[in-house]
Structure formats: C-alpha cells, structure tokens
Design a protein around this motif. Structure first.
Motif: not given
Length: 291
Positions: A218-224
């Motif tokens: 989730e954090e990676i998708s948010h950062l993307k």
C-alpha cells in the motif's frame, strides 16, 4: 528680384523647417513611446527573469524531493523483496513442517495399529494361559484320580509346564514391547505437539509477514501515485518554463528590433540636425548677404 527670390526661398526653407520640426516632434514622441514600451518590456523581462529563477529553485527542490522519494521507493522495494524472500522461506519451512506432521501422523497411526495387534495378541495369550491353567487343573485332578497313568501324566505336565514357561516368557516380552511401544507413542505425541506448536508459531509469523507485506505494498502504491503527481507537476513546470523562455526570446528579439529602430531614428535625427544646422547657416548667410 534677387531679394524677392531669396525671400521666396527663405519662406520655402522656413516652411520646410517647420515641416521638419513637426516631423522631428512626431519622431521624438514616437521615440519616447518606444522608450516607454522598451522600459515596460525591460521591467517585464526582469520580472520574468526573477520568476524564472524562483521556478528554477522550486524545480531544484522538486527534483531533490523526487530523488529522495525515488531512494525511499527503492528502499521499500528492497524491503518488499526481502519480505517476499522471507515469506517464501517461511512457506517452504511450513511445507516441510506440514510434511513432517503428516509423516508423524502416519507413523503414529502405524504404531497404534501395531499396538492394537499386540493387544489382541496379549488377549489371545491370556486366553491361552487360562486354557492352559484349566488344562493343568484338569491334569492335576486326573493325576489324583489316575495314579496308574503317573508317568504319562508327568510327561504331559512337564511338556505343558515348558510350554507354559515359554508362553510366560512370550507374554513378558510382549508386555515389555507394549511398554516400549507406549513410551515411543508418548514421545511421538510430545514431538507432534511440539511440531504443531511450531506450525502455529510459523502461521502467526506468516500472517504478520503477510500484513507487513500488504502495508508495504500500500505504501509503495501511494508513493508511486505521489511520484506520478510530482512528475506531472514537474512536466507542467518545465512546459511553463519553456513558454517563459520563448516569451523571453520574443522580448529579446523585440528589444533588439527596437534598438535597431532607435539607432536608425538616432541616425535620422542626427542627419536632420545636420540639415537644420546647414539650413541655419544658409539662412544666416542669406541674411548677411541681404543686409
């Protein structure tokens, strides 16, 4: 006639001087307007340069933010890969433990079947022992009743006694084997409990790893998403800077064109001043000649 002709020429020269004076005044007004426009353009260029420097600094800050976010994204991807590797290792270990549990269950089931067969054998031996005891009692009564068949009965008793001892030794060995089987079964049950406890712990660790992996995803998708927004903002800022650079180039070319026009106007003014000075000299010489 000469004076009249000179007066006529003077009138023509004065009229031409007035026309030239009007033209000079118009040119001076146009030149002032051009200078004012040039000053306004210069002020706009300065404002654009200042704004361009601000946008450049902001662009550098955005680039620094993008670099930090990219580093953080790479770190999170590395952590996710590590978590994925740990998860795969845990799943492999869980499979191995499940296989061990299955093998232990099969072994326990085999031992229970063997224990059941031994128990049946013990029951059969006990029944045979009872039969033999009954047979011995019958032989003793027959011994008391039939003294004549003492030798035959003694031989039979000896044989039965030896068989009874053999059966007793077999029963003792079966009991010892049953005790060892029970003890081994208890050890296997304890091992099975330990394995089940380890499996439950591994399940808990696996669930925690799955939760952590989902959080990282989730954090990676948010950062993307945030990186995409920053990239779009950066593209818009670059396009705006390009447009401002084009406006600056247009203003620069306009300034160069105005400078060329100003230099040509200065040349025209200088030429007209020389003509005016020459006309004044001619006028003075004509007045001197008239006097």
């Amino acid at each position: 006639s000469i004076i009249r002709r000179q007066r006529q020429e003077l009138k023509l020269l004065i009229a031409e001087l007035k026309d030239r004076d009007r033209e000079l005044n118009d040119m001076v007004a146009v030149h002032e307007r051009h200078i004012q426009a040039w000053e306004n353009d210069r002020q706009k260029i300065l404002n654009l340069a200042e704004r361009c420097s601000l946008l450049t600094s902001e662009l550098n800050e955005r680039n620094a933010v993008i670099k930090s976010l990219t580093k953080k994204l790479k770190l999170l991807e590395t952590q996710q890969n590590d978590s994925q590797m740990t998860l795969e290792h845990t799943q492999q270990k869980f499979k191995e433990l499940s296989q061990k549990v299955t093998d232990s269950s099969v072994h326990c089931q085999a031992l229970e079947e063997k224990n059941q067969s031994l128990h049946c054998s013990i029951l059969e031996l006990s029944a045979k022992t009872g039969q033999l005891q009954a047979r011995e009692q019958e032989l003793l009564t027959m011994l008391q009743l039939k003294d004549k068949a003492l030798l035959e009965t003694t031989d039979q008793i000896t044989e039965v006694t030896s068989k009874f001892k053999t059966l007793e030794s077999a029963l003792r060995a079966a009991k010892l084997e049953e005790f060892s089987r029970n003890r081994e079964q208890q050890d296997l049950k304890l091992t099975l409990n330990d394995v089940l406890f380890q499996v439950n712990n591994m399940k808990d660790v696996l669930s925690e790893k799955m939760k952590e992996s989902s959080k990282h995803q989730e954090e990676i998708s948010h950062l993307k998403k945030e990186n995409g927004c920053l990239r779009s903002e950066l593209i818009l800022a670059v396009e705006e800077a390009q447009r401002k650079d084009q406006l600056y180039q247009f203003a620069k070319s306009k300034q160069a064109r105005m400078e060329r026009e100003l230099s040509s106007l200065r040349q025209v003014c200088a030429k007209q001043q020389r003509d005016l000075h020459f006309l004044h000299i001619n006028l003075e010489s004509s007045e001197d000649s008239r006097q």
